[in-house]
Design an enzyme around this catalytic site. Structure first.
Site, PDB file in Angstrom:
ATOM      1  N   SER A  94       0.822  -1.222   0.000  1.00  0.00           N
ATOM      2  CA  SER A  94       0.000   0.000   0.000  1.00  0.00           C
ATOM      3  C   SER A  94       0.852   1.267   0.000  1.00  0.00           C
ATOM      4  CB  SER A  94      -0.908   0.017   1.230  1.00  0.00           C
ATOM      5  OG  SER A  94      -1.675  -1.160   1.287  1.00  0.00           O
TER       6      SER A  94
HETATM    7  N1  SAH Z   1      -0.649  -5.138   3.873  1.00  0.00           N
HETATM    8  C1  SAH Z   1       0.075  -5.439   2.675  1.00  0.00           C
HETATM    9  C2  SAH Z   1      -0.624  -4.996   1.416  1.00  0.00           C
HETATM   10  C3  SAH Z   1      -1.530  -6.040   1.038  1.00  0.00           C
HETATM   11  S1  SAH Z   1      -2.344  -6.024  -0.518  1.00  0.00           S
HETATM   12  C4  SAH Z   1       1.482  -4.863   2.716  1.00  0.00           C
HETATM   13  O1  SAH Z   1       1.823  -4.143   3.658  1.00  0.00           O
HETATM   14  O2  SAH Z   1       2.267  -5.167   1.797  1.00  0.00           O
HETATM   15  C5  SAH Z   1      -3.683  -7.056  -0.026  1.00  0.00           C
HETATM   16  C6  SAH Z   1      -3.327  -8.479   0.288  1.00  0.00           C
HETATM   17  O3  SAH Z   1      -4.499  -9.103   0.779  1.00  0.00           O
HETATM   18  C7  SAH Z   1      -2.864  -9.284  -0.918  1.00  0.00           C
HETATM   19  O4  SAH Z   1      -1.609  -9.835  -0.686  1.00  0.00           O
HETATM   20  C8  SAH Z   1      -3.941 -10.351  -1.050  1.00  0.00           C
HETATM   21  O5  SAH Z   1      -3.464 -11.597  -1.511  1.00  0.00           O
HETATM   22  C9  SAH Z   1      -4.449 -10.447   0.379  1.00  0.00           C
HETATM   23  N2  SAH Z   1      -5.793 -11.030   0.529  1.00  0.00           N
HETATM   24  C10 SAH Z   1      -6.852 -10.894  -0.292  1.00  0.00           C
HETATM   25  N3  SAH Z   1      -7.900 -11.589   0.173  1.00  0.00           N
HETATM   26  C11 SAH Z   1      -7.486 -12.196   1.330  1.00  0.00           C
HETATM   27  C12 SAH Z   1      -8.125 -13.055   2.262  1.00  0.00           C
HETATM   28  N4  SAH Z   1      -9.383 -13.463   2.105  1.00  0.00           N
HETATM   29  N5  SAH Z   1      -7.406 -13.458   3.341  1.00  0.00           N
HETATM   30  C13 SAH Z   1      -6.109 -13.083   3.501  1.00  0.00           C
HETATM   31  N6  SAH Z   1      -5.461 -12.277   2.639  1.00  0.00           N
HETATM   32  C14 SAH Z   1      -6.144 -11.825   1.570  1.00  0.00           C
END
Ligand code: SAH
Length: 246
Positions: A94
């Protein structure tokens, strides 16, 4: 020779480009510039109609976490830009301002416990850990979960536990949590996560349709268990994906 170098420079840049080694001083400069940009963005971004400065402790935590360690090598030169970056598998780390804002809105204290849905690179979890909280984070893409786990271990973030799981169900074994953060866009607020929030706790979650603007929503649970929600600002996150229906 000089002319030749001038002519060749674009080619050299293209080849070495973003993968060229960056000096420690340059990294430190870029890092402090990122913190200043985050502060400046808070000055011009209304949150539910009001200015929301990022607290000193959150800025300090962001100042501690080396974002360039969380982005793919080829994007390292952009690591301290205030923008989201691809981390593979169609996912993104993000934007730093968004990480700062979401972290700040959780109003955490040292020793609190937090659940994160969407580990991604592990950067958000590291920022939370730098605040002195314990983090349980889950990621649905196995490769990303494995990479984040290894990265956080190597960087000594011992207060973060990464699991490969569907975050929709939270983490009943470690619940309840003082804070819950969802870093992907959800179509609705998952009821299991509301149930796993402590009285007095806060959840921050982008809610809305896939691939369109969502609303960042603050969910608060009062000490008597009453739950209230507040829409804060339009945001754009990658969508929550699901392994199975609830
Ligand atoms: N917090 C992260 C950014 C994440 S982007 C950072 O600091 O880099 C969002 C993430 O959520 C992605 O990696 C995606 O695979 C994950 N995601 C999506 N749906 C999900 C679910 N149901 N459970 C766990 N993770 C999920």
């Amino acid at each position: 020779m000089k002319h030749l170098m001038i002519l060749l420079w674009p080619a050299v840049w293209l080849v070495l480009g973003t993968d060229a080694p960056v000096l420690a001083d340059d990294i430190a400069d870029a890092h402090s510039r990122m913190i200043r940009t985050v502060k400046a963005m808070a000055q011009i971004t209304p949150i539910a109609g009001k200015k929301h400065p990022i607290s000193i402790k959150v800025l300090a935590a962001m100042g501690q976490v080396k974002r360039h360690k969380f982005v793919p090598r080829v994007r390292r030169s952009l690591a301290y830009e205030n923008r989201p970056l691809p981390i593979g598998h169609g996912q993104t780390i993000s934007q730093p301002y968004m990480v700062a804002l979401m972290t700040d809105l959780l109003e955490l204290e040292k020793g609190d416990t937090v659940f994160e849905m969407g580990t991604g690179s592990g950067y958000q979890a590291a920022v939370l850990a730098a605040l002195g909280v314990r983090v349980q984070t889950v990621e649905i893409i196995k490769d990303l979960a494995d990479e984040a786990k290894a990265r956080l271990r190597e960087l000594n973030y011992s207060h973060v536990t990464v699991r490969w799981a569907d975050g929709y169900y939270g983490d009943p074994e470690n619940a309840p949590f003082d804070g819950i953060i969802i870093t992907a866009a959800a179509s609705h607020i998952p009821p299991p996560l509301i149930a796993q929030l402590k009285p007095g706790g806060r959840m921050i979650i982008p809610v809305g349709p896939k691939f369109m603007a969502q609303q960042l929503v603050l969910v608060s649970k009062a000490s008597d268990g009453k739950v209230t929600t507040r829409r804060l600002l339009p945001v754009a996150f990658v969508p929550v994906t699901r392994t199975r229906k609830p």
